[in-house]
Design a protein around this motif. Structure first.
Motif, PDB file in Angstrom:
ATOM      1  N   GLU A 164       0.259  46.885 -58.714  1.00 39.52           N
ATOM      2  CA  GLU A 164      -0.842  46.468 -57.831  1.00 39.52           C
ATOM      3  C   GLU A 164      -1.547  45.228 -58.373  1.00 39.52           C
ATOM      4  OE1 GLU A 164      -3.632  49.551 -56.723  1.00 39.52           O
ATOM      5  OE2 GLU A 164      -5.031  48.047 -55.967  1.00 39.52           O
ATOM      6  N   ALA A 165      -1.796  45.252 -59.701  1.00 42.25           N
ATOM      7  CA  ALA A 165      -2.531  44.129 -60.297  1.00 42.25           C
ATOM      8  C   ALA A 165      -1.741  42.834 -60.199  1.00 42.25           C
ATOM      9  CB  ALA A 165      -2.856  44.444 -61.751  1.00 42.25           C
ATOM     10  N   VAL A 166      -0.447  42.921 -60.512  1.00 39.69           N
ATOM     11  CA  VAL A 166       0.377  41.705 -60.510  1.00 39.69           C
ATOM     12  C   VAL A 166       0.597  41.213 -59.085  1.00 39.69           C
ATOM     13  CG1 VAL A 166       2.655  40.793 -61.080  1.00 39.69           C
ATOM     14  CG2 VAL A 166       1.442  42.217 -62.719  1.00 39.69           C
ATOM     15  N   VAL A 174       0.118  48.256 -62.792  1.00 44.16           N
ATOM     16  CA  VAL A 174       0.705  46.935 -63.075  1.00 44.16           C
ATOM     17  C   VAL A 174       1.229  46.322 -61.780  1.00 44.16           C
ATOM     18  CG1 VAL A 174       2.583  45.738 -64.260  1.00 44.16           C
ATOM     19  CG2 VAL A 174       1.234  47.451 -65.479  1.00 44.16           C
ATOM     20  N   GLU A 213      -2.344  39.316 -57.882  1.00 40.80           N
ATOM     21  CA  GLU A 213      -2.395  37.932 -58.394  1.00 40.80           C
ATOM     22  C   GLU A 213      -1.420  37.041 -57.639  1.00 40.80           C
ATOM     23  OE1 GLU A 213      -2.699  36.944 -62.390  1.00 40.80           O
ATOM     24  OE2 GLU A 213      -4.757  37.576 -61.991  1.00 40.80           O
TER      25      GLU A 213
END
Lengths: 158, 183
Positions: free
Chosen positions: A69-71, A67, A74
């Protein structure tokens, strides 16, 4: 049932996808054939090995890491785009002014020339570019980046 | 295959980080298992696992939340696995699958590691197309139809690949002494 047919079904049985209507026929064959019965044991053992070959994964905290890394990925894109939005809008206004000036103001001495209009916008554009506080942005500012032709740029700088 | 609820996948599609967390928790075991079966080592599988979920989040807009989540998700996972295999050009790693299993005695751990290493060695000898099918069957617990849907293949092709994969695995595993411990 022949042994060749049985072997095909043994693979299906080990995979857990043997058609139910074939099962009685296969089980009867296995009771009668010691070779296939031994093969059936090996297939089941192979399937067991495949099922349990995956180690207990040390994945504690994976969800949180994913989460994060993904956020952050973005937000990274947004960080790149967001500060430029007002500047790009201002640049678009300047370009629009360059394009439309001849129609609105004409070129005679009593109305504003195209260059005078650009100059009027240039102060705002430059202050936005220099004053937005984005590191490394100040040195990158250039009128050419916003579609202002080179001859106009040289006039503005002069 | 036990899927995650549609509400979570819809929220995932909309970019809800909590839904992403739910998805990671739900699928991390199967994705890790697929990683081990495709790539051969636990270390590679861990790295792959994280990559799959981050990549899925980046590509979530391509997922249609009105349709089942698993085929889309596992297809993406397999594609990433294939990419990694291509980059590595299928060079087998010797002495692979070093695994630390917490809470087991050293002796049992050693036996388990040896067995896993044997399974891993045999899996690497299989063609990737067989490995993929076996991974989806045993790790994602997919039915034949679901595997076919995920891989975009006819049902008959999937059946054949599974049978051949299973039979070849059994033979190579026997040759490598995999069944010795049961005798």
């Amino acid at each position: 049932m022949k042994c060749n047919d049985a072997e095909r079904l043994l693979a299906d049985r080990a995979l857990g996808c043997l058609e139910e209507e074939r099962r009685p026929e296969l089980e009867n064959h296995l009771k009668a054939c010691s070779r296939c019965s031994r093969e059936a044991g090996l297939y089941l053992e192979a399937a067991r090995a495949l099922r349990s070959s995956t180690p207990e994964p040390e994945l504690s905290g994976l969800a949180a890491r994913v989460v994060a890394e993904a956020v952050s990925g973005e937000k990274g894109w947004l960080r790149l785009i967001k500060p430029r939005i007002p500047l790009l809008a201002a640049a678009a206004a300047v370009v629009l002014a360059v394009v439309t000036t001849p129609f609105f103001f004409g070129n005679d001495s009593e109305t504003m020339t195209r260059l005078e209009v650009i100059e009027a916008y240039a102060g705002d554009l430059e202050s936005m570019g220099l004053g937005n506080g984005v590191p490394g942005y100040d040195t990158e500012f250039s009128y050419e980046n916003y579609g202002v032709p080179e001859n106009v740029t040289s006039y503005l700088i002069r | 295959m036990t899927g995650i609820d549609q509400d979570s996948t819809k929220r995932f599609h909309d970019g809800d980080p909590e839904a992403l967390q739910e998805i990671v928790t739900h699928y991390q075991g199967s994705i890790f298992g697929i990683g081990v079966k495709l790539l051969g080592t636990a270390e590679d599988a861990k790295d792959y696992c994280q990559d799959v979920f981050v990549h899925a989040y980046e590509k979530r807009r391509l997922y249609d939340p009105e349709r089942p989540f698993e085929p889309w998700f596992y297809k993406l996972a397999l594609n990433l696995g294939r990419q990694r295999l291509r980059k590595r050009r299928e060079i087998p790693k010797s002495g692979s699958m070093p695994v630390q299993v917490a809470g087991e005695t050293a002796e049992r751990e050693m036996v388990e590691n040896e067995r896993r290493a044997r399974v891993g060695d045999v899996l690497r000898k299989l063609k990737p197309k067989y490995r993929e099918c076996l991974a989806l069957r045993f790790e994602a617990d997919m039915k034949l139809q679901e595997i076919a849907q995920t891989l975009g293949l006819p049902l008959g092709t999937v059946k054949t690949r599974l049978r051949r994969g299973m039979t070849t695995f059994k033979e190579l595993y026997a040759q490598g002494g995999g069944f010795d411990e049961m005798q």
